[in-house]
Design a protein around this motif. Structure first.
Motif, PDB file in Angstrom:
ATOM      1  N   GLY A 163       0.789  -1.218   0.000  1.00  0.00           N
ATOM      2  CA  GLY A 163       0.000   0.000   0.000  1.00  0.00           C
ATOM      3  C   GLY A 163       0.823   1.271   0.000  1.00  0.00           C
ATOM      4  O   GLY A 163       0.271   2.381   0.080  1.00  0.00           O
ATOM      5  N   VAL A 164       2.152   1.133  -0.066  1.00  0.00           N
ATOM      6  CA  VAL A 164       3.023   2.306  -0.183  1.00  0.00           C
ATOM      7  C   VAL A 164       2.912   2.855  -1.605  1.00  0.00           C
ATOM      8  O   VAL A 164       2.807   2.094  -2.569  1.00  0.00           O
ATOM      9  N   GLU A 165       2.950   4.162  -1.736  1.00  0.00           N
ATOM     10  CA  GLU A 165       2.906   4.808  -3.044  1.00  0.00           C
ATOM     11  C   GLU A 165       4.335   5.137  -3.504  1.00  0.00           C
ATOM     12  O   GLU A 165       5.220   5.399  -2.686  1.00  0.00           O
ATOM     13  N   ARG A 166       4.525   5.137  -4.823  1.00  0.00           N
ATOM     14  CA  ARG A 166       5.844   5.487  -5.358  1.00  0.00           C
ATOM     15  C   ARG A 166       6.305   6.858  -4.882  1.00  0.00           C
ATOM     16  O   ARG A 166       7.490   7.087  -4.635  1.00  0.00           O
ATOM     17  N   THR A 167       5.355   7.781  -4.761  1.00  0.00           N
ATOM     18  CA  THR A 167       5.702   9.152  -4.391  1.00  0.00           C
ATOM     19  C   THR A 167       5.953   9.322  -2.889  1.00  0.00           C
ATOM     20  O   THR A 167       6.250  10.423  -2.431  1.00  0.00           O
ATOM     21  N   ASP A 168       5.837   8.217  -2.134  1.00  0.00           N
ATOM     22  CA  ASP A 168       6.075   8.304  -0.687  1.00  0.00           C
ATOM     23  C   ASP A 168       7.557   8.422  -0.347  1.00  0.00           C
ATOM     24  O   ASP A 168       7.906   8.689   0.818  1.00  0.00           O
ATOM     25  N   GLY A 169       8.420   8.199  -1.319  1.00  0.00           N
ATOM     26  CA  GLY A 169       9.842   8.261  -1.010  1.00  0.00           C
ATOM     27  C   GLY A 169      10.688   7.943  -2.219  1.00  0.00           C
ATOM     28  O   GLY A 169      10.218   7.989  -3.367  1.00  0.00           O
ATOM     29  N   GLU A 170      11.937   7.581  -1.953  1.00  0.00           N
ATOM     30  CA  GLU A 170      12.903   7.346  -3.022  1.00  0.00           C
ATOM     31  C   GLU A 170      13.721   6.102  -2.710  1.00  0.00           C
ATOM     32  O   GLU A 170      14.157   5.890  -1.567  1.00  0.00           O
ATOM     33  N   LEU A 171      13.939   5.283  -3.730  1.00  0.00           N
ATOM     34  CA  LEU A 171      14.756   4.078  -3.601  1.00  0.00           C
ATOM     35  C   LEU A 171      16.196   4.429  -3.955  1.00  0.00           C
ATOM     36  O   LEU A 171      16.471   4.935  -5.042  1.00  0.00           O
ATOM     37  N   LYS A 172      17.115   4.156  -3.021  1.00  0.00           N
ATOM     38  CA  LYS A 172      18.523   4.488  -3.228  1.00  0.00           C
ATOM     39  C   LYS A 172      19.398   3.255  -2.988  1.00  0.00           C
ATOM     40  O   LYS A 172      19.139   2.471  -2.080  1.00  0.00           O
ATOM     41  N   PHE A 173      20.445   3.141  -3.805  1.00  0.00           N
ATOM     42  CA  PHE A 173      21.413   2.061  -3.663  1.00  0.00           C
ATOM     43  C   PHE A 173      22.697   2.604  -3.046  1.00  0.00           C
ATOM     44  O   PHE A 173      23.095   3.740  -3.308  1.00  0.00           O
ATOM     45  N   THR A 174      23.340   1.780  -2.234  1.00  0.00           N
ATOM     46  CA  THR A 174      24.575   2.181  -1.590  1.00  0.00           C
ATOM     47  C   THR A 174      25.487   0.966  -1.435  1.00  0.00           C
ATOM     48  O   THR A 174      25.042  -0.178  -1.570  1.00  0.00           O
ATOM     49  N   ILE A 175      26.741   1.209  -1.162  1.00  0.00           N
ATOM     50  CA  ILE A 175      27.706   0.162  -0.835  1.00  0.00           C
ATOM     51  C   ILE A 175      28.022   0.279   0.649  1.00  0.00           C
ATOM     52  O   ILE A 175      28.344   1.371   1.137  1.00  0.00           O
ATOM     53  N   GLU A 176      27.909  -0.831   1.380  1.00  0.00           N
ATOM     54  CA  GLU A 176      28.131  -0.790   2.820  1.00  0.00           C
ATOM     55  C   GLU A 176      28.932  -2.001   3.280  1.00  0.00           C
ATOM     56  O   GLU A 176      29.026  -3.006   2.581  1.00  0.00           O
ATOM     57  N   ASP A 177      29.514  -1.881   4.476  1.00  0.00           N
ATOM     58  CA  ASP A 177      30.290  -2.968   5.058  1.00  0.00           C
ATOM     59  C   ASP A 177      29.371  -3.992   5.706  1.00  0.00           C
ATOM     60  O   ASP A 177      28.276  -3.662   6.181  1.00  0.00           O
ATOM     61  N   ASP A 178      29.831  -5.237   5.753  1.00  0.00           N
ATOM     62  CA  ASP A 178      29.121  -6.279   6.478  1.00  0.00           C
ATOM     63  C   ASP A 178      29.062  -5.884   7.952  1.00  0.00           C
ATOM     64  O   ASP A 178      30.103  -5.696   8.594  1.00  0.00           O
ATOM     65  N   PRO A 179      27.855  -5.747   8.519  1.00  0.00           N
ATOM     66  CA  PRO A 179      27.760  -5.343   9.930  1.00  0.00           C
ATOM     67  C   PRO A 179      28.371  -6.347  10.889  1.00  0.00           C
ATOM     68  O   PRO A 179      28.683  -6.006  12.033  1.00  0.00           O
ATOM     69  N   ALA A 180      28.569  -7.587  10.440  1.00  0.00           N
ATOM     70  CA  ALA A 180      29.170  -8.606  11.305  1.00  0.00           C
ATOM     71  C   ALA A 180      30.689  -8.491  11.362  1.00  0.00           C
ATOM     72  O   ALA A 180      31.340  -9.229  12.107  1.00  0.00           O
ATOM     73  N   GLY A 181      31.258  -7.599  10.557  1.00  0.00           N
ATOM     74  CA  GLY A 181      32.688  -7.373  10.619  1.00  0.00           C
ATOM     75  C   GLY A 181      33.543  -8.375   9.874  1.00  0.00           C
ATOM     76  O   GLY A 181      34.729  -8.525  10.166  1.00  0.00           O
ATOM     77  N   SER A 182      32.957  -9.030   8.864  1.00  0.00           N
ATOM     78  CA  SER A 182      33.713 -10.036   8.105  1.00  0.00           C
ATOM     79  C   SER A 182      34.715  -9.428   7.137  1.00  0.00           C
ATOM     80  O   SER A 182      35.584 -10.119   6.611  1.00  0.00           O
ATOM     81  N   GLY A 183      34.577  -8.127   6.873  1.00  0.00           N
ATOM     82  CA  GLY A 183      35.403  -7.485   5.864  1.00  0.00           C
ATOM     83  C   GLY A 183      34.766  -7.467   4.492  1.00  0.00           C
ATOM     84  O   GLY A 183      35.284  -6.828   3.568  1.00  0.00           O
ATOM     85  N   LEU A 184      33.648  -8.167   4.341  1.00  0.00           N
ATOM     86  CA  LEU A 184      32.923  -8.151   3.070  1.00  0.00           C
ATOM     87  C   LEU A 184      32.194  -6.830   2.891  1.00  0.00           C
ATOM     88  O   LEU A 184      31.842  -6.148   3.859  1.00  0.00           O
ATOM     89  N   LYS A 185      31.931  -6.499   1.651  1.00  0.00           N
ATOM     90  CA  LYS A 185      31.097  -5.354   1.318  1.00  0.00           C
ATOM     91  C   LYS A 185      29.886  -5.838   0.528  1.00  0.00           C
ATOM     92  O   LYS A 185      29.934  -6.894  -0.106  1.00  0.00           O
ATOM     93  N   ARG A 186      28.818  -5.073   0.589  1.00  0.00           N
ATOM     94  CA  ARG A 186      27.599  -5.453  -0.105  1.00  0.00           C
ATOM     95  C   ARG A 186      26.923  -4.228  -0.694  1.00  0.00           C
ATOM     96  O   ARG A 186      27.076  -3.109  -0.201  1.00  0.00           O
TER      97      ARG A 186
END
Length: 328
Positions: free
Chosen positions: A234-257
């Protein structure tokens, strides 16, 4: 061909469990990836996206890399009968190519296509029955992330004396490594073979490699696929914006996603049966993430759960690799 298909549904995908998982996704603002494959509409959008952007579809060398891995796996199997178990089978195209090769090598094959989506499992089954007898195809709908008895369920599929070859294609990027890899290791028996694929970051500079592949995600087809989950709520497209980012694995493995977040620019209330959920202006909900690996990181992660890589094949683009593994 029979007009009736028998599909086994694991309790991890029973309605009450799916409802709990959906509520958890909304409450935590962290969407369980299985909800992007929940409907026929979503499955079709994912298949179109996969066809347009997956290196195994767009890069002939990447497709050939998979074929080389299939030949490598087939060389190691001496038994006359092989049970192929596709964990996260998707549309079943890769599994079917592997099944065809095994058949051409004189093997008697059976197949368990398993996925969280019943629509996806049926697509994989339909693809595979061109090679596998219908009576030797055992479709299974199951949530790998929450099925604590997955090893026992898999043991009930096929014949105990058959060689087992398990495929895990395109799955590891969308799970936290610390949760899914122990579960995968628990499924493997000592004599089983595992074909495991991973999306890779090309080049010697890991971060630069992750940045290079970002357009494979930040594109219109991926956006349409991911936002379908919110639109169905029930969310509308105009309710916000979809954004992509690169972030570190929160578990600290050294991987990025690569991760995708929908950022709300105004309040939105959605209903789930009688329960109401409110997204506040300025909030974000994570719709998706996909880890990028390197061959060295794959070997390290698998080794930590007692799985050894015996052979590997990496596409010339260095964006995808396939690993033939056994349990230590």
């Amino acid at each position: 061909m029979s007009s009736v298909v028998h599909v086994a549904i694991h309790s991890s995908q029973f309605p009450e469990q799916v409802r709990r998982d959906l509520e958890e996704s909304i409450r935590t603002r962290r969407v369980n990836h299985k909800f992007h494959y929940d409907s026929v509409k979503q499955t079709q959008k994912w298949l179109a996206l996969h066809q347009a952007y997956s290196p195994s579809r767009t890069d002939d060398n990447c497709a050939a890399t998979y074929d080389l891995s299939f030949e490598g796996a087939a060389r190691h199997i001496d038994q006359a009968a092989v049970h192929l178990i596709g964990l996260g089978c998707g549309g079943g195209q890769k599994d079917t190519r592997l099944l065809r090769l095994l058949t051409e090598n004189g093997k008697l094959v059976s197949y368990t296509p398993s996925d969280v989506s019943s629509a996806m499992v049926l697509v994989a089954r339909e693809t595979a029955v061109a090679v596998v007898p219908q009576t030797k195809c055992y479709p299974l709908v199951c949530d790998l992330a929450s099925a604590t008895d997955l090893a026992e369920v898999i043991d009930q599929q096929g014949k105990a004396e058959d060689a087992r070859l398990i495929t895990f294609f395109g799955m590891v990027p969308n799970f936290e490594p610390g949760s899914i890899l122990p579960r995968l290791a628990a499924v493997l028996r000592p004599k089983d073979w595992l074909l495991f694929s991973a999306n890779l970051a090309p080049g010697s500079d890991y971060l630069a490699g992750v940045r290079k592949i970002l357009p494979l995600y930040d594109n219109e087809l991926t956006r349409e696929w991911l936002i379908t989950f919110l639109l169905d709520l029930g969310v509308e497209r105009t309710d916000g914006e979809l954004k992509f980012t690169i972030e570190d694995d929160p578990a600290g493995s050294g991987l990025k996603r690569v991760a995708a977040y929908f950022h709300f620019n105004r309040d939105r209330e959605v209903g789930l049966d009688q329960e109401r959920f409110v997204f506040k202006q300025g909030e974000a909900i994570r719709l998706f993430f996909s880890y990028r690996h390197t061959p060295e990181r794959v070997k390290k992660l698998l080794g930590q759960v007692g799985i050894e890589v015996e052979e590997q094949w990496v596409a010339n683009s260095e964006e995808e690799g396939v690993f033939l593994c056994r349990k230590l």
